[in-house]
Design a protein around this motif. Structure first.
Motif, PDB file in Angstrom:
ATOM      1  N   LYS A  14       0.839  -1.204   0.000  1.00 45.58           N
ATOM      2  CA  LYS A  14       0.000   0.000   0.000  1.00 45.58           C
ATOM      3  C   LYS A  14       0.871   1.251   0.000  1.00 45.58           C
ATOM      4  O   LYS A  14       0.557   2.233  -0.667  1.00 45.58           O
ATOM      5  N   GLY A  17       1.899   2.163  -3.356  1.00 39.69           N
ATOM      6  CA  GLY A  17       0.804   2.335  -4.298  1.00 39.69           C
ATOM      7  C   GLY A  17       0.578   3.750  -4.782  1.00 39.69           C
ATOM      8  O   GLY A  17      -0.563   4.208  -4.839  1.00 39.69           O
ATOM      9  N   ASN A  18       1.640   4.447  -5.125  1.00 42.01           N
ATOM     10  CA  ASN A  18       1.519   5.808  -5.639  1.00 42.01           C
ATOM     11  C   ASN A  18       2.660   6.050  -6.620  1.00 42.01           C
ATOM     12  O   ASN A  18       3.813   5.731  -6.311  1.00 42.01           O
ATOM     13  N   PRO A  19       2.381   6.604  -7.793  1.00 44.73           N
ATOM     14  CA  PRO A  19       3.442   6.809  -8.796  1.00 44.73           C
ATOM     15  C   PRO A  19       4.615   7.658  -8.302  1.00 44.73           C
ATOM     16  O   PRO A  19       5.770   7.371  -8.636  1.00 44.73           O
ATOM     17  N   LEU A  20       4.327   8.670  -7.498  1.00 47.24           N
ATOM     18  CA  LEU A  20       5.409   9.514  -6.986  1.00 47.24           C
ATOM     19  C   LEU A  20       6.331   8.718  -6.070  1.00 47.24           C
ATOM     20  O   LEU A  20       7.551   8.860  -6.119  1.00 47.24           O
ATOM     21  N   ARG A  21       5.767   7.858  -5.261  1.00 51.37           N
ATOM     22  CA  ARG A  21       6.576   7.045  -4.349  1.00 51.37           C
ATOM     23  C   ARG A  21       7.469   6.084  -5.134  1.00 51.37           C
ATOM     24  O   ARG A  21       8.637   5.900  -4.794  1.00 51.37           O
ATOM     25  N   THR A  42      11.293  15.760  -9.004  1.00 53.81           N
ATOM     26  CA  THR A  42       9.927  15.249  -9.190  1.00 53.81           C
ATOM     27  C   THR A  42       8.950  16.346  -9.597  1.00 53.81           C
ATOM     28  O   THR A  42       7.903  16.055 -10.171  1.00 53.81           O
ATOM     29  N   ASN A  48       3.190  17.750  -0.377  1.00 55.42           N
ATOM     30  CA  ASN A  48       2.821  16.446  -0.914  1.00 55.42           C
ATOM     31  C   ASN A  48       4.010  15.483  -0.856  1.00 55.42           C
ATOM     32  O   ASN A  48       3.885  14.348  -0.399  1.00 55.42           O
ATOM     33  N   GLN A  51       4.818  14.417   2.702  1.00 54.07           N
ATOM     34  CA  GLN A  51       3.886  13.399   3.206  1.00 54.07           C
ATOM     35  C   GLN A  51       4.247  12.016   2.671  1.00 54.07           C
ATOM     36  O   GLN A  51       4.266  11.038   3.425  1.00 54.07           O
ATOM     37  N   HIS A  52       4.549  11.921   1.380  1.00 52.98           N
ATOM     38  CA  HIS A  52       4.914  10.626   0.784  1.00 52.98           C
ATOM     39  C   HIS A  52       6.197  10.076   1.395  1.00 52.98           C
ATOM     40  O   HIS A  52       6.286   8.882   1.710  1.00 52.98           O
ATOM     41  N   CYS A  84      10.548  -3.307  -7.228  1.00 55.47           N
ATOM     42  CA  CYS A  84       9.869  -2.376  -8.136  1.00 55.47           C
ATOM     43  C   CYS A  84      10.293  -2.634  -9.582  1.00 55.47           C
ATOM     44  O   CYS A  84       9.466  -2.587 -10.493  1.00 55.47           O
TER      45      CYS A  84
END
Length: 105
Positions: A14, A17-21, A42, A48, A51-52, A84
């Motif tokens: 989870k 589960g984010n493209p930036l991460r 980025t 933002n 937070q990631h 990944c």
């Protein structure tokens, strides 16, 4: 196998589960970068990205160290980048298979 390990595994997934991460993991594969460098590369918003990075640090995906005015981030384990990369390879294979199928139609 204890089902708790599956829950922990799902929690880490989870957190990915984010493209930036995933982009951050890719950027940190062989080096550490300062927060401001990650922000510039980025092109995201400061709050933002912060937070990631916080989520990934709490889940043990990233390590952070403070030097002067900057927080430097790195991967807690290179195996995260390898995982990944393997998932990207699966995605690329699937896309190639779909393309071949479409070409046959």
């Amino acid at each position: 196998m204890d089902k708790k390990i599956f829950q922990l595994h799902a929690d880490v997934c989870k957190a990915l589960g984010n493209p930036l991460r995933i982009e951050v993991i890719n950027l940190l594969e062989n080096k550490e970068l300062c927060f401001t460098d990650l922000l510039e590369i980025t092109g995201g918003l400061k709050s933002n990205l912060s937070q990631h990075l916080s989520v990934m640090t709490k889940k043990g995906i990233l390590k952070v160290r403070r030097e002067g005015q900057c927080n430097y981030y790195s991967l807690a384990s290179l195996k995260v980048a390898q995982a990944c990369r393997l998932m990207r390879e699966v995605l690329i294979e699937n896309l190639k298979n779909q393309k071949e199928l479409l070409e046959k139609l």
